[in-house]
Design an enzyme around this catalytic site. Structure first.
Site, short mmCIF file in Angstrom:
data_model
loop_
_atom_site.label_atom_id
_atom_site.label_comp_id
_atom_site.label_asym_id
_atom_site.label_seq_id
_atom_site.Cartn_x
_atom_site.Cartn_y
_atom_site.Cartn_z
N PRO A 140 90.73 -65.33 104.26
CA PRO A 140 89.91 -64.23 105.03
C PRO A 140 88.36 -64.62 104.87
CG PRO A 140 90.67 -63.47 102.82
CD PRO A 140 91.37 -64.71 103.19
N ASN A 175 93.09 -72.12 96.70
CA ASN A 175 94.50 -72.59 96.08
C ASN A 175 95.64 -71.73 95.86
OD1 ASN A 175 93.24 -75.16 96.15
ND2 ASN A 175 92.70 -74.83 94.10
N GLY A 198 90.02 -72.79 108.18
CA GLY A 198 89.44 -74.10 108.49
C GLY A 198 89.92 -75.42 107.95
N ASP A 199 89.17 -76.63 107.91
CA ASP A 199 89.78 -77.75 107.46
C ASP A 199 90.27 -77.73 106.07
OD1 ASP A 199 89.69 -78.90 109.97
OD2 ASP A 199 87.70 -79.96 109.45
N GLY A 200 89.37 -76.95 105.22
CA GLY A 200 89.65 -76.94 103.77
C GLY A 200 90.95 -76.04 103.75
N ARG A 312 75.66 -73.59 107.26
CA ARG A 312 75.16 -74.51 105.95
C ARG A 312 75.23 -75.93 106.15
NH1 ARG A 312 80.57 -72.91 105.87
NH2 ARG A 312 82.13 -74.48 104.71
N GLY A 503 86.38 -82.03 103.80
CA GLY A 503 85.63 -81.01 103.52
C GLY A 503 85.68 -80.55 101.88
C1 LIG Z 1 71.11 -85.12 114.71
C2 LIG Z 1 72.32 -84.81 115.14
C3 LIG Z 1 73.47 -85.10 114.30
C4 LIG Z 1 74.79 -84.73 114.48
C5 LIG Z 1 75.98 -85.54 113.74
C6 LIG Z 1 77.19 -84.92 114.18
C7 LIG Z 1 78.13 -85.66 113.46
C8 LIG Z 1 79.67 -84.92 113.53
C9 LIG Z 1 80.52 -85.58 112.97
C10 LIG Z 1 81.48 -84.46 112.30
C11 LIG Z 1 82.57 -84.99 111.49
C12 LIG Z 1 83.37 -84.02 111.13
C13 LIG Z 1 84.60 -84.33 110.44
C14 LIG Z 1 85.12 -83.23 109.71
C15 LIG Z 1 85.09 -82.71 108.53
C16 LIG Z 1 85.54 -81.27 108.02
O1 LIG Z 1 86.83 -81.66 107.58
C17 LIG Z 1 84.71 -80.77 107.06
C18 LIG Z 1 85.34 -79.45 106.41
O2 LIG Z 1 85.56 -78.75 107.49
P1 LIG Z 1 85.81 -76.93 107.37
O3 LIG Z 1 86.58 -76.91 106.11
O4 LIG Z 1 86.22 -76.61 108.77
O5 LIG Z 1 84.19 -76.62 107.19
N1 LIG Z 1 83.37 -80.30 107.60
C19 LIG Z 1 82.27 -81.30 107.60
O6 LIG Z 1 82.23 -82.26 106.76
C20 LIG Z 1 81.14 -80.76 108.11
C21 LIG Z 1 80.36 -82.08 108.85
C22 LIG Z 1 79.00 -81.53 109.31
C23 LIG Z 1 78.32 -82.65 109.94
C24 LIG Z 1 76.95 -82.24 110.47
N1 LIG Z 2 90.90 -65.80 99.31
C1 LIG Z 2 90.26 -67.13 99.19
N2 LIG Z 2 89.01 -66.86 98.50
C2 LIG Z 2 88.18 -67.90 98.42
N3 LIG Z 2 88.34 -69.07 98.57
C3 LIG Z 2 89.57 -69.28 99.34
C4 LIG Z 2 90.28 -68.26 99.69
N4 LIG Z 2 91.49 -68.79 100.44
C5 LIG Z 2 91.11 -70.21 100.64
N5 LIG Z 2 89.98 -70.43 100.08
C6 LIG Z 2 89.30 -71.76 100.01
O1 LIG Z 2 88.22 -71.67 100.86
C7 LIG Z 2 87.92 -72.75 101.04
C8 LIG Z 2 87.49 -73.12 102.79
O2 LIG Z 2 88.15 -72.52 103.57
P1 LIG Z 2 88.09 -72.92 105.07
O3 LIG Z 2 89.31 -72.14 105.64
O4 LIG Z 2 88.41 -74.17 105.24
O5 LIG Z 2 86.76 -72.35 105.50
P2 LIG Z 2 85.58 -73.30 106.03
O6 LIG Z 2 85.76 -73.99 107.38
O7 LIG Z 2 84.61 -72.32 106.36
O8 LIG Z 2 85.23 -74.17 104.94
C9 LIG Z 2 89.09 -73.73 101.07
O9 LIG Z 2 88.48 -74.58 100.15
C10 LIG Z 2 90.10 -72.99 100.38
O10 LIG Z 2 90.72 -73.49 99.35
#
Ligand SMILES: CCCCCCCCCCCCC/C=C/[C@@H](O)[C@H](COP(=O)(O)O)NC(=O)CCCCC
Ligand SMILES: Nc1ncnc2c1ncn2[C@@H]1O[C@H](COP(=O)(O)OP(=O)(O)O)[C@@H](O)[C@H]1O
Ligand SMILES: [Ca+2]
Length: 549
Positions: A140, A175, A198-200, A312, A503
């Site tokens: 959530p 977790n 998301g990816d996490g 962020r 991530g």
């Molecule tokens: C000046 C312009 C710069 C633009 C650079 C863009 C390059 C972007 C490449 C992004 C690769 C992302 C690979 C994925 C990573 C995700 O697993 C990770 C976690 O995702 P989530 O849990 O959904 O938040 N995200 C990142 O590592 C964020 C990368 C952000 C890069 C700006």
């Molecule tokens: N109920 C929860 N409270 C806090 N953290 C959580 C919860 N459920 C999952 N998470 C953790 O939140 C983190 C981010 O989740 P994710 O869905 O990938 O969002 P984001 O893309 O914004 O990082 C993951 O590392 C996951 O383990």
């Protein structure tokens, strides 16, 4: 080609137009009757024309009786059409986005409507790859904290329509989903696991499912030589996170409805998983980006700004870019064979990818590497100062970078693309980053190297064997093609960076990584090249003259 037997063909009413509707073993089609005699108005593509439509049965979501007051009053001329049925099906909109469309056919004959519903349902029941029962985990707090709403408003109604039952768990802590999958969940009851986040969050599901599978099969995943057992349950991703790169790179868009439809139609996309070890002990698994230096620092900084949501990454991105740090160390790797191409071969991984279908077995090679231990024979060894070390097991395409970190990486070929960005000026690094956002080649810089590998290892400078440190003091570096003189003279930070792994931040800088070919499967089909055509001429649906009811 052998003709498919026709199952049903009727004249029905759609809106205020009479249509001819036909169903054979794989396709449902309908077209206006006044145009049915004109062959030129035939069905040239999957979706047909303004006056015709064809839908493969495998893309029908559901069929049901339509009961409303308007139906009861439906008329054409003096003829009443009080009975109706509605077919819900996948239609393509734009940019790989799918939606669920409805078409309602009216008839004067109740038995005929019931026959249509029955025959379509019989056809659907033959599609054994469709899930009937799913275990759904919702984070959530992921992304903009809309996971629960997205599921309830956009996904659950579609699952209901497709008669898929879902056990839903809204997580209460990080977790929670991983731990539940590891030990508690009665997985026999389900045909798949769905991750809303998301990816996490996906990473949690991945770890829970892979660990559970190994436990159930008596495999010790902490043994570096362990042959991991592929997971039998498929994973569906409903994007509700910040980057959602795994969804984007396997579906082509981050849209909850599209993902739900891929789950409903029972798509399957195998996917590589990297095992990440430290000192021969398993740390984590990764399917998308393993990044040290720039991305590791960016992720570490962004974790402190979680309250900002997806923004962020922008703030931490600027801050990390301005700090312009580089890190010393040694990367050694086992190059992949020629059968899987190379990171610059311009062969995109798309739905039905031939490279991935030639699933190269990586296990034999894995043993080869451990036997060679510290010898450099057959291995590439590169020591240097790096701004970023990235391993992309898939393209890592996402809305920020629609082509991704490694545009020609493959989802299921048993390899990862190792991208080394050596120390360079801030301006050069910016040029490199900007190329991730357009069509230019981000690897076409003198300070960037990219290798397709099955395994790699990284040692930060202070953990390198003495002999390698000695070499660095004499300005010598080893590369995949042998020793060469270092041209880097600028000083470098001695501190470690961190690895970010899909991530999440890893606690060690020294890691060994090996790719487990096709360890998991998603409810996806890879990015579709273009609108696909029906293989047979859809006009054959209507020829010869139908047994019109
Ligand atoms: C000046 C312009 C710069 C633009 C650079 C863009 C390059 C972007 C490449 C992004 C690769 C992302 C690979 C994925 C990573 C995700 O697993 C990770 C976690 O995702 P989530 O849990 O959904 O938040 N995200 C990142 O590592 C964020 C990368 C952000 C890069 C700006
Ligand atoms: N109920 C929860 N409270 C806090 N953290 C959580 C919860 N459920 C999952 N998470 C953790 O939140 C983190 C981010 O989740 P994710 O869905 O990938 O969002 P984001 O893309 O914004 O990082 C993951 O590392 C996951 O383990
Ligand atoms: Ca791969």
């Amino acid at each position: 080609m052998e003709k498919q037997p026709r199952l049903l063909c009727s004249r029905l009413l759609r809106g205020h137009t009479q249509v001819e509707v036909a169903l054979n073993n794989s396709v449902l089609g309908w077209k206006d009757t006044d145009r049915s005699r004109k062959r030129s108005s035939g069905f040239s593509s999957l979706s047909g024309t303004a006056h015709s439509h064809v839908v493969p049965v495998c893309e029908i979501v559901a069929v049901c009786k339509t009961e409303d007051d308007n139906t009861k009053k439906k008329k054409l001329g003096s003829q009443l059409y009080p009975h109706a049925f509605t077919v819900s099906y996948v239609s393509r909109t734009r940019q790989h986005q799918w939606c669920c469309s409805d078409v309602t056919f009216h008839s004067a004959d109740l038995t005929l409507c019931e026959q249509w519903i029955q025959v379509i349902n019989e056809q659907l029941s033959l599609l054994t790859n469709r899930p009937r029962s799913l275990l759904v985990y919702i984070n959530p707090f992921g992304g903009k904290q809309r996971g629960t709403r997205i599921y309830e408003q956009k996904v659950a109604p579609l699952f209901r329509r497709a008669c898929i039952s879902a056990d839903v768990i809204v997580t209460e802590r990080a977790n929670h989903a991983r731990d539940h999958l590891k030990t508690e969940a009665s997985l026999d009851k389900f045909d798949g696991v769905v991750c809303v986040g998301g990816d996490g969050m996906f990473s949690e599901i991945l770890h829970g499912l892979v660990t559970r599978t190994q436990t159930d099969h008596g495999v010790d995943q902490n043994q570096p030589e362990a042959e991991l057992v592929p997971c039998s349950l498929r994973i569906g991703i409903i994007p509700a996170g910040s980057t959602d790169c795994i969804c984007f790179a396997t579906v082509g868009t981050n849209d909850p409805v599209t993902s739900a439809l891929h789950i409903i139609v029972g798509d399957t996309q195998p996917m590589d998983v990297c095992s990440v070890l430290h000192d021969d002990v398993l740390l984590r698994y990764s399917v998308s980006l393993l990044g040290y230096g720039f991305y590791g620092d960016l992720l570490t900084d962004s974790e402190r700004k979680r309250w900002l949501g997806p923004a962020r990454y922008d703030l931490s991105g600027v801050k990390t870019f301005l700090s312009h740090k580089c890190y010393e160390g040694t990367v050694s790797f086992l190059p992949a064979g020629d059968d899987v191409g190379n990171p610059r071969d311009e062969l995109l991984c798309r739905s039905g990818c031939h490279v991935c279908q030639r699933k190269a077995s990586s296990n034999g090679k894995r043993r080869e590497l451990s036997a060679e231990k510290e010898t450099v024979c057959g291995l590439g060894v590169i020591r240097g100062k790096f701004i970023a070390i990235n391993a992309a097991s898939m393209s890592c395409a996402c809305p920020r970078s629609p082509q991704g970190l490694s545009p020609y990486a493959h989802l299921a070929d048993g390899t990862t693309d190792l991208i080394l960005v050596r120390k360079c000026s801030r301006w050069d690094f910016l040029r490199h980053l900007l190329r991730h956002t357009n069509q230019d080649d981000q690897f076409d810089h003198s300070f960037v190297e990219v290798y397709r590998v099955r395994m790699f290892r990284f040692l930060p400078r202070d953990q390198e064997p003495v002999s390698l440190e000695d070499q660095s003091e004499t300005g010598l570096e080893k590369t995949a093609s042998g020793p060469m003189c270092s041209v880097q003279t600028t000083s470098c930070s001695k501190a470690h960076s961190s690895w970010c792994c899909d991530g999440e931040i890893l606690p060690h800088a020294a890691i060994q990584v090996s790719v487990q070919c096709q360890l998991i499967r998603l409810f996806a089909r890879g990015i579709e090249e273009q609108q696909q055509c029906v293989s047979e001429d859809p006009c054959t649906l209507w020829a010869p003259e139908p047994n019109t009811h």
